[in-house]
Scaffold this active site. Sequence first.
Site, short mmCIF file in Angstrom:
data_model
loop_
_atom_site.label_atom_id
_atom_site.label_comp_id
_atom_site.label_asym_id
_atom_site.label_seq_id
_atom_site.Cartn_x
_atom_site.Cartn_y
_atom_site.Cartn_z
N ALA A 46 24.72 46.89 48.82
CA ALA A 46 23.66 46.80 47.82
C ALA A 46 24.25 46.44 46.45
CB ALA A 46 22.91 48.12 47.75
N LEU A 223 43.30 43.01 41.50
CA LEU A 223 44.37 43.87 40.98
C LEU A 223 43.89 44.73 39.81
CD1 LEU A 223 47.12 41.08 40.98
CD2 LEU A 223 46.92 42.93 42.66
N THR A 251 33.70 52.18 38.20
CA THR A 251 32.92 52.27 39.45
C THR A 251 32.18 50.96 39.71
OG1 THR A 251 32.51 54.58 38.92
CG2 THR A 251 31.19 53.65 40.68
N GLY A 254 34.71 46.17 41.53
CA GLY A 254 35.07 45.28 42.63
C GLY A 254 33.83 44.64 43.25
N ASP A 255 32.75 45.40 43.36
CA ASP A 255 31.51 44.86 43.94
C ASP A 255 30.87 43.83 43.00
OD1 ASP A 255 31.82 46.45 46.19
OD2 ASP A 255 30.67 48.10 45.33
P1 ADP Z 1 38.28 47.53 43.62
O1 ADP Z 1 37.32 48.40 42.86
O2 ADP Z 1 37.68 46.90 44.83
O3 ADP Z 1 39.62 48.16 43.87
P2 ADP Z 1 39.46 46.13 41.38
O4 ADP Z 1 39.70 47.45 40.72
O5 ADP Z 1 40.65 45.32 41.76
O6 ADP Z 1 38.52 46.27 42.66
O7 ADP Z 1 38.53 45.28 40.39
C1 ADP Z 1 37.95 44.06 40.73
C2 ADP Z 1 38.06 43.07 39.59
O8 ADP Z 1 37.33 43.57 38.45
C3 ADP Z 1 39.47 42.83 39.12
O9 ADP Z 1 40.09 41.80 39.87
C4 ADP Z 1 39.26 42.44 37.65
O10 ADP Z 1 38.93 41.06 37.58
C5 ADP Z 1 38.04 43.27 37.25
N1 ADP Z 1 38.47 44.54 36.62
C6 ADP Z 1 38.62 45.75 37.22
N2 ADP Z 1 39.07 46.68 36.34
C7 ADP Z 1 39.20 46.04 35.15
C8 ADP Z 1 39.61 46.42 33.83
N3 ADP Z 1 39.99 47.68 33.57
N4 ADP Z 1 39.61 45.49 32.86
C9 ADP Z 1 39.23 44.22 33.10
N5 ADP Z 1 38.83 43.78 34.32
C10 ADP Z 1 38.82 44.67 35.33
#
Ligand code: ADP
Length: 304
Positions: A46, A223, A251, A254-255
């Site tokens: 969702a 990352l 939170t 990633g989605d």
């Molecule tokens: P997941 O929640 O699946 O582990 P990530 O934490 O890697 O996914 O976050 C997904 C994407 O969101 C990253 O590749 C980045 O582009 C963006 N993102 C996540 N956290 C940050 C942050 N603190 N600052 C800027 N971009 C972020």
Amino acid sequence: MTTRSPVVTVVGSINADLSAVVQRHPSPGETLHGTGGEITPGGKGANQAVAAAKLGGTVRMVGAVGTDANSEPALLELRAAGVDLTAVDEVPGPTGLAIITVDAAGENTIIVVPGANGAMDAARVTAARAAVEGAAVVISQGEIPRDGIEAIPGLVPTDARFLLNPAPVLNLERSVVLAADPLVVNEHEAQLVADQFGIASSGATAACTALLTAGVRSIVLTLGADGAVVMEHGSDSVSIPAVTVTAVDTTGAGDAFIGALALKLADGDPLVDAARFAARVGAYAVTGRGAQTSYPSAGDDLPA
Ligand code: ADP
């Protein structure tokens, strides 16, 4: 030339998230007072559908909710964003539920009760064939049963893309992972998928390189605050720097990234361009609280 309309179809989970804030997490047998108590919409499927739809995409959801009172809050943002819910079934029993507690240090514990998401088996996914067949991009994650996910590649049109986000990582048939284009994984998921391919690797980037060699068509490795890496067969890998923002709540970032990525791929953008846009949307999402409520709408200023 494809004449397919740029529809994104998400086959995945729909949850109600019940959140409480506590000073500290309770010990077994202990009762503590907390605050919060809101029920907000969640579930990776969702979340990704809402992210793509809020940005202006034509999105269809294939999933299931229960017959309890949590189904409406779970569907709230999907409805508001205009996602087509024709292929969302109502099945007897509870809607998927995530019970989230966050302590004063920001550490959380999460209990996920799959509920109706557990009904998304191969038969139910196959019955939703019409929603999948017209799509330019079909997305799935790991929050529905394994055989439901394994039924998807056979339904995806040959000129459409299957975006697989194995979160959490299930022991999927190898052919299903090889059908992904792209496979979208974080560092932890990259290593687990490589393990399942029998690949011993040191680090997520090496794991992804080995997965490409094993036949995966393309990979986006996310990352967090360090951005993402795009890897495609026959091309050098491309680093996508994160957009610098002040993170409030990661939170669902990633989605948001995946929903935005799918939207751009459905529009025909190359994977690298789609990932650059997705990084801006992921960054926007971490500047607001919650998951779906923190996602940008078309026309919102995205950080650059
Ligand atoms: P997941 O929640 O699946 O582990 P990530 O934490 O890697 O996914 O976050 C997904 C994407 O969101 C990253 O590749 C980045 O582009 C963006 N993102 C996540 N956290 C940050 C942050 N603190 N600052 C800027 N971009 C972020």
